[in-house]
Design an enzyme around this catalytic site. Sequence first.
Site, PDB file in Angstrom:
ATOM      1  N   SER A  57       0.834  -1.200   0.000  1.00  0.00           N
ATOM      2  CA  SER A  57       0.000   0.000   0.000  1.00  0.00           C
ATOM      3  C   SER A  57       0.867   1.248   0.000  1.00  0.00           C
ATOM      4  O   SER A  57       1.972   1.251   0.552  1.00  0.00           O
ATOM      5  CB  SER A  57      -0.890   0.010   1.250  1.00  0.00           C
ATOM      6  OG  SER A  57      -1.479   1.281   1.459  1.00  0.00           O
TER       7      SER A  57
ATOM      8  N   TYR B 258      -1.441  -1.208  10.246  1.00  0.00           N
ATOM      9  CA  TYR B 258      -1.453  -1.529   8.817  1.00  0.00           C
ATOM     10  C   TYR B 258      -0.157  -1.076   8.151  1.00  0.00           C
ATOM     11  O   TYR B 258       0.469  -1.826   7.401  1.00  0.00           O
ATOM     12  CB  TYR B 258      -2.655  -0.851   8.165  1.00  0.00           C
ATOM     13  CG  TYR B 258      -2.877  -1.216   6.719  1.00  0.00           C
ATOM     14  CD1 TYR B 258      -3.214  -2.514   6.356  1.00  0.00           C
ATOM     15  CD2 TYR B 258      -2.781  -0.251   5.717  1.00  0.00           C
ATOM     16  CE1 TYR B 258      -3.436  -2.840   5.032  1.00  0.00           C
ATOM     17  CE2 TYR B 258      -3.009  -0.573   4.390  1.00  0.00           C
ATOM     18  CZ  TYR B 258      -3.342  -1.870   4.049  1.00  0.00           C
ATOM     19  OH  TYR B 258      -3.556  -2.202   2.735  1.00  0.00           O
TER      20      TYR B 258
END
Length: 249
Positions: A136, A149
Amino acid sequence: MDGKVVVVSGASMGVGRATAERFAQAGAKVVLLARRKVLLDEITEAIGANALPIVTDVTCSAQVVAAFEQIAAEFGRVDVLINSAGASRIRLIEEASDEDIAITVNTNLLAPIYTTRAAIPLIRAAGGGDIMNLSSEITLDHLPMMTLYAATKRGLNGFTEAMTRELRHESIRVALVILGAVGDTGIHENFGAEDMDRAMPVWEADGYLSRMSGTQLLTSATVADVLYDVLTRPRQLMMDVVHIRPSSS
């Protein structure tokens, strides 16, 4: 890709599902790894004879080993492994429960380690192939309340770089794909409405969304097309890192 064996983790929805469908359309035999049988049944029916669903919790080492034993028995090889399973929680780190931490770390970091370990002998048996890890753009900037995350995806980035060097001499290409925000991914199942209501004003004030992908969202089908393009490049070419994001905000 005709006749190639492509293994996709997180294949039941979002980018994983779209990617599995894209490779099946090109003639690949696609192995679908995901936890929920009902969703695997849906995508298997959509793909047809080129799909092999294996209900697998990729955060469980024993289940991953068993899945790849089944793949070995069925095909004797793997040409492509795509690690697309992901999980997240919107939390300040001081608020994170043990479960929040375990799910995020196990899904985003341990799972691709488990699948990569299991796939390497079968990719070697194929004479070489590809491993692709989906990360990401949160690893390029800081997004408040998403520390778990970000930390696990940064760990995945480092793992990918190390595996690139470790496997390159065996004709096994390892690629890292950094994704901008995808609108139809299943990751929103990780959040409650109250989590988003709390986080959005913080995110808007921080400016992350405008600094990175902006207000436009990618679609899973678009991402799948790019992944297919990268993985079907000539074998003498290597794309170590690919960043996919909207061209305008």
